[in-house]
Design a protein around this motif. Structure first.
Motif, PDB file in Angstrom:
ATOM      1  N   ALA A   1      -7.255   0.938   3.616  1.00 35.52           N
ATOM      2  CA  ALA A   1      -6.846   1.930   2.612  1.00 35.52           C
ATOM      3  C   ALA A   1      -8.005   2.290   1.691  1.00 35.52           C
ATOM      4  O   ALA A   1      -8.221   3.469   1.369  1.00 35.52           O
TER       5      ALA A   1
ATOM      6  N   PHE B   1      -4.063   1.114  -6.061  1.00 37.77           N
ATOM      7  CA  PHE B   1      -4.449  -0.211  -5.593  1.00 37.77           C
ATOM      8  C   PHE B   1      -4.198  -1.280  -6.648  1.00 37.77           C
ATOM      9  O   PHE B   1      -3.779  -2.397  -6.329  1.00 37.77           O
TER      10      PHE B   1
ATOM     11  N   ILE C   1       0.834  -1.206   0.000  1.00 32.43           N
ATOM     12  CA  ILE C   1       0.000   0.000   0.000  1.00 32.43           C
ATOM     13  C   ILE C   1       0.865   1.252   0.000  1.00 32.43           C
ATOM     14  O   ILE C   1       0.667   2.172  -0.809  1.00 32.43           O
TER      15      ILE C   1
ATOM     16  N   HIS D   1       1.187   3.517  -3.340  1.00 34.33           N
ATOM     17  CA  HIS D   1       0.574   4.845  -3.193  1.00 34.33           C
ATOM     18  C   HIS D   1       1.599   5.943  -3.453  1.00 34.33           C
ATOM     19  O   HIS D   1       1.310   6.935  -4.143  1.00 34.33           O
TER      20      HIS D   1
ATOM     21  N   PRO E   1      -1.260  -3.648  -3.718  1.00 32.24           N
ATOM     22  CA  PRO E   1      -2.250  -4.360  -2.904  1.00 32.24           C
ATOM     23  C   PRO E   1      -3.034  -5.381  -3.709  1.00 32.24           C
ATOM     24  O   PRO E   1      -3.361  -6.466  -3.201  1.00 32.24           O
TER      25      PRO E   1
ATOM     26  N   ALA F   1      -5.359  -3.429   3.418  1.00 29.99           N
ATOM     27  CA  ALA F   1      -5.853  -3.019   2.102  1.00 29.99           C
ATOM     28  C   ALA F   1      -7.274  -2.491   2.194  1.00 29.99           C
ATOM     29  O   ALA F   1      -7.631  -1.481   1.569  1.00 29.99           O
TER      30      ALA F   1
END
Length: 495
Positions: free
Chosen positions: A217, A112, A59, A63, A153, A214
């Protein structure tokens, strides 16, 4: 003697079904007992902790990468727009050939699941008379290691989490059968159906725990980005159903096969086929079934068609001779020199209209071939939940083929609007006499069309991709429920 289910002793009421409270207590006891067994397994505990750490790392890494890439593209786009608007006084047709760069922005959920983004270009160079392909994909600028998959993820949950679920659950029933505990548990009145349901619930809860970073998130994105809230929540639901399918499959395999090692081999084989083999083989088969011409072949075909359409630089060309006569008649004059507008700009606009229509035709045919390839791959989703999940995940993250096609289509529409705006400036701001020696003020470049990349239609995305994937998960769960009844009945008879 202590009952195997954490102190819940079997009785006649439980054996005969009892009431809902007793049945619920037995189910909860089975879940707790399964959890305790997993907690005592240090290997399973270490693997779970590593999976949580890997998910969290995926993640953070993905990101940060997407944030950096999006900021870089935005900076490049701003720089390209500034360079365009800062051009000095020029002839409009020179600006047609000067061209402009446009960059595809990334959506909030792109971190993602990268989807096809690493393999498709993110930049278009727009110019008159040409339709360029997207450039600067990650795959073209990275080592071959990129093809082994990037840490996202989606990769962790789609590929690694099912394998860990299989290793955690393969012995949930088979080992108790080998130790002679299964017959004792069934004799105490738990019921094979409740036993399987409890173990499946225990492993499903563990699977959700493994995916918790996940899911957190996605929930954070849903809270912070109202524009993609529905997409984030629907993606969360899709991944939860996918992991639930694997938890149930693992428990039923453990119950159906006589030995734990047989269950493990079957689950690993199922994972290889559905998660690795089919998602890799189906695109290759689709490419053979729906072949696409190479870029060189397409360019050659386009040039052949362009030659047949007409040559705007040849005054005796049949099409443009007819266009000249039609234009003179429309303005009521006998010579192009008498037109109130510059005929050169009108000819350039007509030529761009013809070539753009041809570009659109070839582009649409290529999109249809690519869409057919993807549809052929999706046809195997009923056999591979991983394919169904990737379909849902990339569509909601706006990183699938549809997103790439939308970028190319919007880029082509912007190219046509931009070039035709310059051709109109050529026709209205440049005199016919001494055409090539004239210029217009640089302030005109600030009023040309600006590129925009609209978000996808959420309704269309859910209809085309999300709901079919969710229906496949529902079908798998329904089939597994039926298989569970059969397996439970066999366990009862054998006991």
């Amino acid at each position: 003697m202590t009952a195997p289910f954490g102190g819940v002793r079997g009785g006649r009421g439980v054996r005969n079904g009892g009431n809902g409270g007793i049945g619920g207590g037995v189910l909860a006891a089975i879940v707790r007992a399964e959890w305790r067994a997993m907690l005592r397994n240090r290997v399973a505990l270490a693997a779970g902790v590593l999976m949580l750490a890997l998910t969290l790392a995926a993640i953070l890494v993905s990101h940060e990468r997407v944030r950096a890439v999006d900021a870089e593209r935005e900076r490049f786009q701003h720089s390209a727009d500034e360079q365009w608007q800062a051009q000095p006084d020029r002839h409009p047709h020179r600006m047609v050939h000067y061209g402009q760069y446009v960059f595809r922005p990334l959506g909030p959920l792109a971190f993602f699941d990268f989807g096809v983004d690493p393999y498709t270009g993110s930049t278009l160079f727009l110019e008159g008379h040409r339709q360029n392909s997207a450039n600067f994909s990650d795959a073209s600028q990275s080592s071959l290691m990129l093809r082994f998959g990037q840490l996202t993820p989606a990769f962790v949950l789609q590929t690694l989490a099912p394998l860990l679920i299989a290793f955690l659950a393969f012995g949930s029933v088979a080992r108790e059968r080998e130790r002679g505990q299964l017959r004792l548990q069934l004799a105490q009145g738990a019921g094979a159906g409740k036993l399987l349901a409890g173990k499946a619930a225990a492993h499903a809860a563990v699977a959700m725990l493994l995916a918790l970073p996940a899911f957190a998130a996605l929930a954070a994105i849903a809270a912070a980005q109202p524009a993609v809230r529905a997409q984030a929540l629907l993606m969360l639901a899709g991944y939860a159903l996918y992991l639930l399918v694997w938890a149930v499959v693992a428990v039923l395999a453990s119950a159906a096969l006589p030995r734990a090692r047989d269950a493990l081999l079957a689950l690993v084989g199922c994972w290889i086929v559905t998660t690795i083999l089919l998602p890799r083989v189906m695109p290759d088969l689709a490419e053979r079934r729906h072949e696409r011409p190479s870029r060189i072949e397409t360019e050659a075909a386009i040039h052949a068609r362009l030659a047949a359409l007409g040559d705007s630089h040849n005054p005796d060309d049949p099409h443009f001779r007819a266009f000249r006569e039609k234009t003179l008649a429309a303005y009521g004059v006998a010579r192009v020199e008498d037109l109130p507008v510059n005929y050169g700009g009108l000819v350039a606009g007509e030529g761009e209209r013809l070539t753009s229509a041809l570009f659109e035709e070839f582009m649409r045919e290529d999109f249809e071939r690519q869409t057919a390839q993807v549809a052929f791959t999706h046809a195997a989703a009923a056999l591979s939940p991983a394919i169904a999940l990737r379909r849902l995940s990339t569509a909601l993250a706006d990183t699938n083929l549809d997103a790439h096609i939308r970028f190319l289509s919007e880029g082509e529409r912007h190219r046509y609007r931009l070039v035709q705006a310059l051709n109109r400036l050529h026709a209205t701001q440049i005199r016919h006499q001494n055409d090539r020696d004239q210029r217009i003020g640089g302030e005109h470049w600030r009023h040309t069309p600006q590129f925009s990349y609209p978000p996808p239609d959420f309704g269309a995305v859910t209809r085309r991709h999300a709901w079919p994937a969710l229906l496949i998960f529902a079908g798998w769960l329904a089939a597994l429920a039926g298989a569970g009844r059969v397996i439970a009945g066999r366990l009862e008879r054998n006991a």
